[in-house]
Design an enzyme around this catalytic site. Structure first.
Site, PDB file in Angstrom:
ATOM      1  N   LYS A 110       0.775  -1.522   0.142  1.00  0.00           N
ATOM      2  CA  LYS A 110       0.338  -0.166  -0.451  1.00  0.00           C
ATOM      3  C   LYS A 110       0.797   0.728   0.137  1.00  0.00           C
ATOM      4  O   LYS A 110       1.346   1.765   0.906  1.00  0.00           O
ATOM      5  CB  LYS A 110      -1.267   0.226   1.319  1.00  0.00           C
ATOM      6  CG  LYS A 110      -2.451   0.497   1.657  1.00  0.00           C
ATOM      7  CD  LYS A 110      -2.268   2.241   0.608  1.00  0.00           C
ATOM      8  CE  LYS A 110      -2.111   2.636   1.773  1.00  0.00           C
ATOM      9  NZ  LYS A 110      -1.517   4.694   2.121  1.00  0.00           N
ATOM     10  N   CYS A 137      14.301  10.885   6.375  1.00  0.00           N
ATOM     11  CA  CYS A 137      14.144  10.797   7.537  1.00  0.00           C
ATOM     12  C   CYS A 137      14.706  11.106   8.295  1.00  0.00           C
ATOM     13  O   CYS A 137      15.164  10.760   9.425  1.00  0.00           O
ATOM     14  CB  CYS A 137      12.747   9.200   8.384  1.00  0.00           C
ATOM     15  SG  CYS A 137      14.138   7.987   6.903  1.00  0.00           S
ATOM     16  N   GLU A 171       9.774   1.566  10.534  1.00  0.00           N
ATOM     17  CA  GLU A 171      11.038   2.389  10.122  1.00  0.00           C
ATOM     18  C   GLU A 171      10.614   3.379  10.772  1.00  0.00           C
ATOM     19  O   GLU A 171       9.391   4.220   9.634  1.00  0.00           O
ATOM     20  CB  GLU A 171      12.026   2.738   9.350  1.00  0.00           C
ATOM     21  CG  GLU A 171      12.447   1.395   9.063  1.00  0.00           C
ATOM     22  CD  GLU A 171      13.169   0.400   7.684  1.00  0.00           C
ATOM     23  OE1 GLU A 171      12.850   1.549   6.906  1.00  0.00           O
ATOM     24  OE2 GLU A 171      13.680  -0.316   7.583  1.00  0.00           O
ATOM     25  N   GLU A 184       9.800  16.602  14.977  1.00  0.00           N
ATOM     26  CA  GLU A 184      10.218  16.416  13.107  1.00  0.00           C
ATOM     27  C   GLU A 184       9.296  17.888  12.543  1.00  0.00           C
ATOM     28  O   GLU A 184       8.095  17.618  12.984  1.00  0.00           O
ATOM     29  CB  GLU A 184      10.184  15.217  13.297  1.00  0.00           C
ATOM     30  CG  GLU A 184      10.481  14.491  11.990  1.00  0.00           C
ATOM     31  CD  GLU A 184       9.620  13.454  11.367  1.00  0.00           C
ATOM     32  OE1 GLU A 184       8.520  12.910  11.359  1.00  0.00           O
ATOM     33  OE2 GLU A 184      11.055  12.815  10.302  1.00  0.00           O
TER      34      GLU A 184
HETATM   35  P1  NAD Z   1       2.421   8.639   7.461  1.00  0.00           P
HETATM   36  O1  NAD Z   1       2.975   7.374   8.352  1.00  0.00           O
HETATM   37  O2  NAD Z   1       1.538   9.701   7.411  1.00  0.00           O
HETATM   38  O3  NAD Z   1       2.304   7.613   5.880  1.00  0.00           O
HETATM   39  C1  NAD Z   1       2.548   6.274   5.665  1.00  0.00           C
HETATM   40  C2  NAD Z   1       1.885   5.308   5.409  1.00  0.00           C
HETATM   41  O4  NAD Z   1       1.095   4.825   5.854  1.00  0.00           O
HETATM   42  C3  NAD Z   1       1.179   6.076   4.239  1.00  0.00           C
HETATM   43  O5  NAD Z   1       0.970   4.974   3.102  1.00  0.00           O
HETATM   44  C4  NAD Z   1      -0.101   5.722   4.663  1.00  0.00           C
HETATM   45  O6  NAD Z   1      -1.205   6.107   3.987  1.00  0.00           O
HETATM   46  C5  NAD Z   1      -0.355   5.687   5.896  1.00  0.00           C
HETATM   47  N1  NAD Z   1      -1.093   5.196   7.019  1.00  0.00           N
HETATM   48  C6  NAD Z   1      -2.110   5.720   7.257  1.00  0.00           C
HETATM   49  N2  NAD Z   1      -1.999   5.984   8.526  1.00  0.00           N
HETATM   50  C7  NAD Z   1      -2.273   4.678   8.562  1.00  0.00           C
HETATM   51  C8  NAD Z   1      -3.284   3.347   9.404  1.00  0.00           C
HETATM   52  N3  NAD Z   1      -4.163   4.346  10.625  1.00  0.00           N
HETATM   53  N4  NAD Z   1      -3.358   2.158   9.159  1.00  0.00           N
HETATM   54  C9  NAD Z   1      -2.487   1.755   8.186  1.00  0.00           C
HETATM   55  N5  NAD Z   1      -1.780   2.644   7.233  1.00  0.00           N
HETATM   56  C10 NAD Z   1      -1.805   3.972   7.319  1.00  0.00           C
HETATM   57  O7  NAD Z   1       4.337   9.288   6.695  1.00  0.00           O
HETATM   58  P2  NAD Z   1       3.980   9.841   5.796  1.00  0.00           P
HETATM   59  O8  NAD Z   1       3.924  11.461   5.947  1.00  0.00           O
HETATM   60  O9  NAD Z   1       3.768   9.482   4.323  1.00  0.00           O
HETATM   61  O10 NAD Z   1       6.089   9.957   5.630  1.00  0.00           O
HETATM   62  C11 NAD Z   1       6.927  10.957   6.431  1.00  0.00           C
HETATM   63  C12 NAD Z   1       7.580  10.301   7.843  1.00  0.00           C
HETATM   64  O11 NAD Z   1       7.710   8.721   7.891  1.00  0.00           O
HETATM   65  C13 NAD Z   1       8.171  11.032   8.511  1.00  0.00           C
HETATM   66  O12 NAD Z   1       7.341  11.100   9.921  1.00  0.00           O
HETATM   67  C14 NAD Z   1       9.459  10.473   8.512  1.00  0.00           C
HETATM   68  O13 NAD Z   1      10.427  11.215   9.104  1.00  0.00           O
HETATM   69  C15 NAD Z   1       9.039   9.355   8.007  1.00  0.00           C
HETATM   70  N6  NAD Z   1       9.807   8.023   7.243  1.00  0.00           N
HETATM   71  C16 NAD Z   1      10.425   7.442   8.226  1.00  0.00           C
HETATM   72  C17 NAD Z   1      11.569   6.811   7.299  1.00  0.00           C
HETATM   73  C18 NAD Z   1      12.418   5.794   8.385  1.00  0.00           C
HETATM   74  O14 NAD Z   1      13.602   5.044   7.198  1.00  0.00           O
HETATM   75  N7  NAD Z   1      12.488   5.823   9.007  1.00  0.00           N
HETATM   76  C19 NAD Z   1      11.532   6.808   6.126  1.00  0.00           C
HETATM   77  C20 NAD Z   1      10.849   7.669   5.621  1.00  0.00           C
HETATM   78  C21 NAD Z   1      10.375   8.113   5.898  1.00  0.00           C
HETATM   79  C1  6OH Z   2      14.316   8.074   5.155  1.00  0.00           C
HETATM   80  O1  6OH Z   2      13.453   8.591   4.261  1.00  0.00           O
HETATM   81  C2  6OH Z   2      15.310   6.769   4.062  1.00  0.00           C
HETATM   82  C3  6OH Z   2      14.915   5.571   4.566  1.00  0.00           C
HETATM   83  C4  6OH Z   2      16.020   5.355   4.123  1.00  0.00           C
HETATM   84  C5  6OH Z   2      16.145   3.957   3.963  1.00  0.00           C
HETATM   85  O2  6OH Z   2      15.689   2.921   4.523  1.00  0.00           O
HETATM   86  C6  6OH Z   2      17.459   3.360   3.283  1.00  0.00           C
HETATM   87  O3  6OH Z   2      17.066   1.920   3.237  1.00  0.00           O
HETATM   88  O4  6OH Z   2      18.560   3.753   3.018  1.00  0.00           O
END
Ligand code: NAD
Ligand code: 6OH
Length: 484
Positions: A176, A286, A252, A388
């Site tokens: 998804k 992230c 993550e 963040e």
């Molecule tokens: P988000 O959590 O809003 O959405 C991520 C995904 O989760 C989307 O596909 C969304 O539709 C889905 N989703 C939302 N609510 C849900 C629920 N209740 N049940 C199931 N699925 C659900 O995140 P975003 O805004 O798309 O991305 C930004 C965030 O992601 C930032 O906080 C960033 O730090 C984090 N991020 C972390 C990493 C990492 O590797 N640690 C990598 C990329 C992004």
């Molecule tokens: C977050 O936005 C970036 C994550 C990066 C990875 O998960 C990766 O494997 O490099």
């Protein structure tokens, strides 16, 4: 208008409602995306389960690895289409998508194809109370159907980072992708077909989170595990949703990452590295650095140089090969980032550069752009230092001692990544090892080896992926004990 459809059992499937896929660079609608209702998500999970019992489930490891390498070939064969789709959906500069996102997608498949062929498992010769022996060894089996939920910032990179090891371990998947960036997951379906991966092994459902495809997938009783990248709060919601059926999760999540710059750093390298860490992908990674701690002796010079770097970034059309900074992902996300720009002023920050919205005098004015922004002067307790923001923004604070820098860097509920800038080898190791995070870079940032553990502590995640850590998450290990 182009349609982006769900993909189930090798067929593109239309749902009952559509939503718009918007280009963040000018606010135009790129496509209508077909939303999966609960019934469509159920069909996808059933197709994935059926595929486990079919040809895919019978493939030997070596042939699975061949399939993964063919998936990488198929991505490379459609390189320009993947880049174009990713750029249109995210607004990221074409140079970045060409250098980072799409090559990494292919590399993800190749890395796990290599790894699964050579991955061993532990075995123990066990002495029994009667003076005889037993042999213990573990066998690796698929978990079954894996639900994969991904965000919008590095859509194809983060999706394939999970799909590749899940398939390497013999699972089938229902993915998804983010509602903001549905295109490349859908294009990947075509690449999978071309790679000869059997129908039902890779399925895509589109939609939102709560009460939509995301939630329907995570609470589905026939999904055996959920792997998720996104916001910490979403992780919390997913934990609740999987609790009833006790599914393993790998999360993550977000970060509020620190850089520590010592006076003995290679100054120009540190400025360039920290600028990249703050502003790459318009700060929407992230791992990006939003907190910078600089030793007082070089503080003023560092702030001046970082300001110059921020000023030299070219903000513009993602399609221009010389653009460094594209827009943020959406109007809603821009509102969030701008609300932090206002909050920083209210909290008493000194604005070094940026703080607003650039003007272009072109259709880009309808895009979701913000200026790269640097603040100083906030107390460590300020919300802008604690929360963040996920935009091209950082706060720089001075420090006097190594101990003080470590303590400020670790004073966060997050724990994803950190960077340390120093030419003192011992100090580099010493400080890096004391960071309460999943990844610390010394004199570099976002330098990835796909075999290493990747993930976060605290609000930044649960578990580690990467290399053997991925294989272990995506496998059920069955320990066999034989009395000899
Ligand atoms: P988000 O959590 O809003 O959405 C991520 C995904 O989760 C989307 O596909 C969304 O539709 C889905 N989703 C939302 N609510 C849900 C629920 N209740 N049940 C199931 N699925 C659900 O995140 P975003 O805004 O798309 O991305 C930004 C965030 O992601 C930032 O906080 C960033 O730090 C984090 N991020 C972390 C990493 C990492 O590797 N640690 C990598 C990329 C992004
Ligand atoms: C977050 O936005 C970036 C994550 C990066 C990875 O998960 C990766 O494997 O490099």
């Amino acid at each position: 208008m182009k349609s982006i459809l769900n993909y189930i059992d090798g067929e593109f499937v239309r749902g009952k409602c559509d939503f718009a896929d918007v280009n963040p660079a000018d606010g135009s609608t790129i496509a209508q995306v077909s939303e999966a209702n609960e019934d469509i998500v159920d069909r996808a999970v059933c197709a994935a389960r059926k595929a486990l019992r079919g040809d895919w489930g019978r493939l030997i490891v070596r042939d699975r690895a061949v399939c993964l390498n063919r998936a990488a070939d198929a991505i490379e064969a459609r390189f320009d289409s993947f880049v174009a789709a990713e750029v249109a959906d995210t607004g990221k500069p074409i140079a970045l998508a060409s250098k980072l996102d799409v090559p990494r997608a292919a590399a993800n498949f190749r890395a796990f194809a290599d790894l699964i062929k050579t991955a061993g498992l532990e075995s123990f010769q066990t002495e029994t109370p009667d003076g005889k022996n037993a042999l213990n060894y573990a066998v690796r089996k698929p978990l079954g159907v894996v639900g994969i939920i991904t965000p919008w910032n590095l859509p194809l990179l983060l999706l394939t980072w999970k799909v590749a090891p899940a398939l390497a371990c013999g699972n089938t998947v229902v993915v998804k992708p983010s509602e903001e960036t549905p295109a490349t997951a859908t294009l990947l379906a075509e690449a999978m077909k071309e790679a000869g991966i059997p129908d039902g092994v890779y399925n895509v459902v589109h939609g939102f989170g709560p009460n939509s495809a995301g939630e329907f997938l995570t609470r589905h009783p026939d999904v055996n595990a959920v792997t998720f990248t996104g916001e910490s709060q979403t992780g919390a919601a997913i934990m609740k949703s999987v609790a009833a059926t006790v599914k393993p999760v790998s999360f993550e999540l977000g970060g509020k990452n620190a850089a520590i710059v010592f006076a003995d750093c290679d100054f120009d390298d540190a400025v360039s590295g920290v600028a990249e860490a703050a502003f790459l992908n318009t700060g929407q990674v992230c791992l990006c650095t939003e907190r910078i701690y600089v030793e007082r002796a070089i503080f003023d010079g560092f702030v001046d140089k970082l300001k110059l770097k921020a000023g030299s970034l070219r903000i513009g059309s993602p399609l221009d090969k010389t653009t460094d900074l594209g827009p943020l992902i959406s109007a809603q996300h821009r509102d969030k980032v701008l609300s932090y720009y206002r909050l920083a002023r209210e909290e008493g920050a000194t604005l070094i550069t940026g703080g607003g919205v650039p003007g272009f005098g072109s259709p880009l004015d309808k895009g979701f752009y913000v200026q790269p922004t640097i603040y100083t002067g906030l107390p460590e307790s300020a919300r802008c230092v604690k929360e963040e923001i996920f935009g091209p923004v950082c706060h720089i604070a001075p420090f006097d001692t190594e101990e003080e820098a470590i303590s400020m860097a670790n004073d966060t509920k997050y724990g994803l990544a950190a960077s340390v800038w120093t030419t003192n080898l011992k100090r580099g190791h010493r400080v890096a090892q004391r960071m309460n995070v999943g990844i610390t870079w010394v004199n570099c940032w976002f330098l990835r080896d796909l075999r290493t553990p990747f993930g976060g502590a605290g609000l930044s995640g649960i578990g580690r992926e990467g290399g053997m850590h991925s294989l272990n998450f995506y496998s059920e290990l069955n320990n066999v004990c034989i009395r000899l």
